[in-house]
Design a protein around this motif. Structure first.
Motif, PDB file in Angstrom:
ATOM      1  N   TYR A 169      61.091  20.236  35.743  1.00  0.00           N
ATOM      2  CA  TYR A 169      60.758  18.729  34.888  1.00  0.00           C
ATOM      3  C   TYR A 169      63.078  18.797  34.275  1.00  0.00           C
ATOM      4  O   TYR A 169      63.397  17.847  33.597  1.00  0.00           O
ATOM      5  CB  TYR A 169      60.851  18.301  33.797  1.00  0.00           C
ATOM      6  CG  TYR A 169      59.278  17.920  33.749  1.00  0.00           C
ATOM      7  CD1 TYR A 169      58.455  16.870  34.411  1.00  0.00           C
ATOM      8  CD2 TYR A 169      58.333  18.891  33.102  1.00  0.00           C
ATOM      9  CE1 TYR A 169      57.164  17.444  34.435  1.00  0.00           C
ATOM     10  CE2 TYR A 169      57.408  19.492  33.699  1.00  0.00           C
ATOM     11  CZ  TYR A 169      56.561  18.473  33.717  1.00  0.00           C
ATOM     12  OH  TYR A 169      54.906  18.248  34.067  1.00  0.00           O
ATOM     13  N   PRO A 170      63.490  19.138  35.320  1.00  0.00           N
ATOM     14  CA  PRO A 170      65.813  18.959  35.617  1.00  0.00           C
ATOM     15  C   PRO A 170      65.897  17.157  34.760  1.00  0.00           C
ATOM     16  O   PRO A 170      66.511  16.647  34.382  1.00  0.00           O
ATOM     17  CB  PRO A 170      66.179  18.915  36.813  1.00  0.00           C
ATOM     18  CG  PRO A 170      65.191  19.174  37.519  1.00  0.00           C
ATOM     19  CD  PRO A 170      63.473  19.062  36.907  1.00  0.00           C
ATOM     20  N   HIS A 171      64.883  16.543  35.153  1.00  0.00           N
ATOM     21  CA  HIS A 171      65.430  14.873  35.250  1.00  0.00           C
ATOM     22  C   HIS A 171      64.884  15.065  34.077  1.00  0.00           C
ATOM     23  O   HIS A 171      65.786  13.718  33.615  1.00  0.00           O
ATOM     24  CB  HIS A 171      64.200  14.293  36.545  1.00  0.00           C
ATOM     25  CG  HIS A 171      63.310  13.762  35.587  1.00  0.00           C
ATOM     26  ND1 HIS A 171      62.400  15.466  36.163  1.00  0.00           N
ATOM     27  CD2 HIS A 171      62.268  13.025  34.903  1.00  0.00           C
ATOM     28  CE1 HIS A 171      60.994  15.036  35.921  1.00  0.00           C
ATOM     29  NE2 HIS A 171      61.074  13.914  34.694  1.00  0.00           N
ATOM     30  N   ALA A 172      63.898  15.100  32.690  1.00  0.00           N
ATOM     31  CA  ALA A 172      63.953  15.401  31.292  1.00  0.00           C
ATOM     32  C   ALA A 172      64.815  15.626  30.900  1.00  0.00           C
ATOM     33  O   ALA A 172      65.008  15.170  29.861  1.00  0.00           O
ATOM     34  CB  ALA A 172      62.405  15.892  31.052  1.00  0.00           C
ATOM     35  N   VAL A 173      64.990  17.290  31.215  1.00  0.00           N
ATOM     36  CA  VAL A 173      66.586  17.387  29.880  1.00  0.00           C
ATOM     37  C   VAL A 173      67.626  16.754  30.581  1.00  0.00           C
ATOM     38  O   VAL A 173      68.663  16.271  29.862  1.00  0.00           O
ATOM     39  CB  VAL A 173      66.997  19.015  30.672  1.00  0.00           C
ATOM     40  CG1 VAL A 173      67.976  19.858  30.302  1.00  0.00           C
ATOM     41  CG2 VAL A 173      65.444  19.769  30.289  1.00  0.00           C
ATOM     42  N   LEU A 174      68.198  16.477  32.064  1.00  0.00           N
ATOM     43  CA  LEU A 174      69.254  15.288  32.096  1.00  0.00           C
ATOM     44  C   LEU A 174      69.131  14.066  31.538  1.00  0.00           C
ATOM     45  O   LEU A 174      70.700  13.317  31.007  1.00  0.00           O
ATOM     46  CB  LEU A 174      69.489  15.032  33.538  1.00  0.00           C
ATOM     47  CG  LEU A 174      71.039  14.313  34.237  1.00  0.00           C
ATOM     48  CD1 LEU A 174      71.785  14.568  33.753  1.00  0.00           C
ATOM     49  CD2 LEU A 174      70.592  13.622  34.865  1.00  0.00           C
ATOM     50  N   ALA A 175      67.882  13.012  31.012  1.00  0.00           N
ATOM     51  CA  ALA A 175      67.466  11.949  29.990  1.00  0.00           C
ATOM     52  C   ALA A 175      68.495  12.617  29.016  1.00  0.00           C
ATOM     53  O   ALA A 175      68.534  11.607  27.859  1.00  0.00           O
ATOM     54  CB  ALA A 175      66.113  11.839  30.268  1.00  0.00           C
ATOM     55  N   GLU A 176      67.460  13.570  28.284  1.00  0.00           N
ATOM     56  CA  GLU A 176      68.244  13.980  27.016  1.00  0.00           C
ATOM     57  C   GLU A 176      69.605  13.888  26.834  1.00  0.00           C
ATOM     58  O   GLU A 176      70.157  13.438  25.963  1.00  0.00           O
ATOM     59  CB  GLU A 176      67.504  15.508  26.719  1.00  0.00           C
ATOM     60  CG  GLU A 176      66.048  15.569  26.666  1.00  0.00           C
ATOM     61  CD  GLU A 176      65.061  16.704  25.865  1.00  0.00           C
ATOM     62  OE1 GLU A 176      64.286  16.053  24.828  1.00  0.00           O
ATOM     63  OE2 GLU A 176      65.501  16.982  26.219  1.00  0.00           O
ATOM     64  N   TRP A 177      70.725  14.610  27.699  1.00  0.00           N
ATOM     65  CA  TRP A 177      71.487  14.604  27.702  1.00  0.00           C
ATOM     66  C   TRP A 177      72.083  13.581  27.847  1.00  0.00           C
ATOM     67  O   TRP A 177      73.418  13.391  26.830  1.00  0.00           O
ATOM     68  CB  TRP A 177      72.109  16.143  29.037  1.00  0.00           C
ATOM     69  CG  TRP A 177      73.747  16.330  29.236  1.00  0.00           C
ATOM     70  CD1 TRP A 177      74.545  15.090  30.203  1.00  0.00           C
ATOM     71  CD2 TRP A 177      74.337  16.846  28.409  1.00  0.00           C
ATOM     72  NE1 TRP A 177      75.407  16.102  29.452  1.00  0.00           N
ATOM     73  CE2 TRP A 177      75.970  17.262  28.533  1.00  0.00           C
ATOM     74  CE3 TRP A 177      73.899  17.802  26.985  1.00  0.00           C
ATOM     75  CZ2 TRP A 177      76.661  17.451  27.929  1.00  0.00           C
ATOM     76  CZ3 TRP A 177      74.704  18.926  26.557  1.00  0.00           C
ATOM     77  CH2 TRP A 177      76.355  18.389  27.183  1.00  0.00           C
ATOM     78  N   ARG A 178      72.030  12.500  28.482  1.00  0.00           N
ATOM     79  CA  ARG A 178      72.460  10.861  28.617  1.00  0.00           C
ATOM     80  C   ARG A 178      72.264  10.864  27.416  1.00  0.00           C
ATOM     81  O   ARG A 178      72.814   9.061  27.537  1.00  0.00           O
ATOM     82  CB  ARG A 178      71.320  10.478  29.603  1.00  0.00           C
ATOM     83  CG  ARG A 178      72.421  11.241  31.066  1.00  0.00           C
ATOM     84  CD  ARG A 178      71.957  10.548  32.369  1.00  0.00           C
ATOM     85  NE  ARG A 178      73.155  11.653  33.468  1.00  0.00           N
ATOM     86  CZ  ARG A 178      72.196  11.089  34.556  1.00  0.00           C
ATOM     87  NH1 ARG A 178      71.195  10.746  34.983  1.00  0.00           N
ATOM     88  NH2 ARG A 178      73.810  11.792  35.827  1.00  0.00           N
ATOM     89  N   HIS A 179      71.198  10.912  26.968  1.00  0.00           N
ATOM     90  CA  HIS A 179      70.683   9.971  25.475  1.00  0.00           C
ATOM     91  C   HIS A 179      71.907  10.100  25.082  1.00  0.00           C
ATOM     92  O   HIS A 179      71.729  11.241  24.107  1.00  0.00           O
ATOM     93  CB  HIS A 179      69.511  10.193  25.176  1.00  0.00           C
ATOM     94  CG  HIS A 179      68.498  10.180  24.355  1.00  0.00           C
ATOM     95  ND1 HIS A 179      69.250   9.701  22.074  1.00  0.00           N
ATOM     96  CD2 HIS A 179      67.763   9.041  23.909  1.00  0.00           C
ATOM     97  CE1 HIS A 179      68.441   8.844  21.498  1.00  0.00           C
ATOM     98  NE2 HIS A 179      67.606   7.698  22.621  1.00  0.00           N
ATOM     99  N   PRO A 180      72.237   8.644  23.340  1.00  0.00           N
ATOM    100  CA  PRO A 180      73.491   9.077  22.686  1.00  0.00           C
ATOM    101  C   PRO A 180      73.204   9.750  21.380  1.00  0.00           C
ATOM    102  O   PRO A 180      74.238  10.181  20.814  1.00  0.00           O
ATOM    103  CB  PRO A 180      74.062   7.589  22.514  1.00  0.00           C
ATOM    104  CG  PRO A 180      72.839   7.253  23.062  1.00  0.00           C
ATOM    105  CD  PRO A 180      71.778   7.700  24.250  1.00  0.00           C
ATOM    106  N   VAL A 181      71.734   9.281  21.141  1.00  0.00           N
ATOM    107  CA  VAL A 181      71.685  10.629  19.817  1.00  0.00           C
ATOM    108  C   VAL A 181      71.056  12.174  20.082  1.00  0.00           C
ATOM    109  O   VAL A 181      71.450  13.105  19.783  1.00  0.00           O
ATOM    110  CB  VAL A 181      70.479   9.904  19.293  1.00  0.00           C
ATOM    111  CG1 VAL A 181      70.277  11.201  17.990  1.00  0.00           C
ATOM    112  CG2 VAL A 181      70.843   8.701  19.024  1.00  0.00           C
ATOM    113  N   LYS A 182      69.813  12.433  21.826  1.00  0.00           N
ATOM    114  CA  LYS A 182      69.110  13.519  21.749  1.00  0.00           C
ATOM    115  C   LYS A 182      70.466  14.501  22.331  1.00  0.00           C
ATOM    116  O   LYS A 182      70.390  15.960  22.168  1.00  0.00           O
ATOM    117  CB  LYS A 182      68.579  13.279  23.087  1.00  0.00           C
ATOM    118  CG  LYS A 182      67.571  12.317  21.892  1.00  0.00           C
ATOM    119  CD  LYS A 182      66.118  12.448  23.591  1.00  0.00           C
ATOM    120  CE  LYS A 182      65.106  11.838  22.720  1.00  0.00           C
ATOM    121  NZ  LYS A 182      63.801  11.594  23.589  1.00  0.00           N
ATOM    122  N   MET A 183      71.769  13.826  22.877  1.00  0.00           N
ATOM    123  CA  MET A 183      72.628  14.748  23.546  1.00  0.00           C
ATOM    124  C   MET A 183      73.144  15.757  22.208  1.00  0.00           C
ATOM    125  O   MET A 183      73.748  17.112  22.452  1.00  0.00           O
ATOM    126  CB  MET A 183      73.726  14.349  24.006  1.00  0.00           C
ATOM    127  CG  MET A 183      74.806  13.289  23.442  1.00  0.00           C
ATOM    128  SD  MET A 183      75.813  12.359  24.510  1.00  0.00           S
ATOM    129  CE  MET A 183      76.457  13.567  24.857  1.00  0.00           C
TER     130      MET A 183
END
Length: 324
Positions: free
Chosen positions: A73-87
């Motif tokens: 699920y690379p898209h889910a990892v990318l979504a976390e990376w782009r999240h202002p808190v989760k990154m």
């Protein structure tokens, strides 16, 4: 239509959170705190060895889980990376490696150096990546800011703790410098956000405890670099004590909130100030700091046990690895 076991596993894996590595930071901190207590109070290394083994094994399992998410699920990892808190939690992986490197120093010197080198490189890369993300064309809102933002940049102060005894003295100074500079910058921003803007959302309230960690870890790193407890070291440890008292006033309110993995943010900062207290006691023969460290170790143990029990309950009830 019924959901198959494979579909359920896949959906859980998609929501496998990067914040889960805060567990390793907490358990590594407990391992080092127990090890430091043993050296100061004179009890055997058996408990610390056991915690070290459990923490290392659990880190491997969690890392394999997140690696599987990256592959499927690379898209889910990318979504976390782009999240202002989760990154901000991605460097929890590199910090976990650095902490395991510190814990390995007295056990396996070659393993300690390998873990430290990997963690150091990852920390350097992630710091640059996260800070670049902060200052890019992307727009962040004040509400995105939380004490979790300390993790990527201020986390650099972890490097000297094992870096100095491993012989990487000048490299350790680089990371210490970056960490201290960003502590000052982010402290001003975070305090502005906490005082003049809306309160942190419920899930982020436990991250207030992270305020304790930067001065406590910086104290440990400074003592490694400078070789003794001087005026700056005293400033740092007393700043850590102030934030510990400040956070203690907030804990009753925080503990009433619904459980989330962000509650593991409670663990490592208390471990850091505990280790700092024992280190101060060992370097100055201060009985008062020895007692402070012992009391904090008791508090830390209660916190870790409570978090483990609550996390296991959340796993049984299917509350982990679900959409936000």
């Amino acid at each position: 239509m019924a959901t198959s076991a494979d579909d359920l596993t896949h959906s859980k894996l998609e929501y496998y959170p990067i914040t889960i590595f805060a567990i390793i930071m907490g358990l590594s901190g407990l391992t080092l705190a127990v090890q430091s207590a043993g050296q100061n109070l004179g009890f055997g290394p058996g408990l610390a060895h056991g915690l070290y083994g459990i923490t290392g094994f659990l880190f491997f399992l969690l890392l394999m889980g997140y690696a599987a998410k990256c592959l499927q699920y690379p898209h889910a990892v990318l979504a976390e990376w782009r999240h202002p808190v989760k990154m901000a939690f991605f460097p929890a992986i590199s910090i976990s490696l650095l902490l395991l490197g510190v814990a390995s120093l007295s056990r396996h010197a070659q393993l300690a150096e390998a873990l430290w080198l990997i963690g150091m490189v990852m920390q350097a890369v992630l710091t640059l990546a996260v800070v670049s993300g902060w200052i890019s064309a992307r727009s962040f809102q004040t509400g995105h800011l939380s004490p979790a933002w300390f993790i990527p940049a201020v986390g650099n102060v972890f490097v000297p703790i094992a870096g100095v005894p491993l012989g990487y003295f000048e490299l350790s100074w680089y990371f210490m410098s970056v960490g201290l500079v960003f502590w000052g910058v982010l402290m001003a921003l975070v305090m502005n956000r906490l005082i003049f803007h809306d309160p942190l959302p419920g899930r982020l309230q436990p991250t207030l405890v992270i305020l304790i960690a930067p001065p406590a870890v910086a104290f440990l790193a400074w003592v490694r670099l400078y070789g003794e407890v001087d005026a700056l070291a005293r400033l740092l440890i007393n700043a850590a004590y102030f934030f510990t008292l400040l956070v203690a006033l907030q804990l009753p309110r925080i503990l009433r909130l619904p459980f989330a993995l962000s509650f593991w943010a409670l663990s490592f900062p208390f471990a850091a100030v505990t280790i700092a207290s024992f280190t101060f006691a060992a370097n100055t023969d201060s009985t008062a700091h020895l007692w402070i460290g012992t009391i904090l170790l008791g508090v830390l143990s209660v916190i870790i046990i409570g978090l483990l029990l609550r996390t296991l309950k959340a796993v049984r009830q299917g509350e982990i690895c679900v959409p936000d």
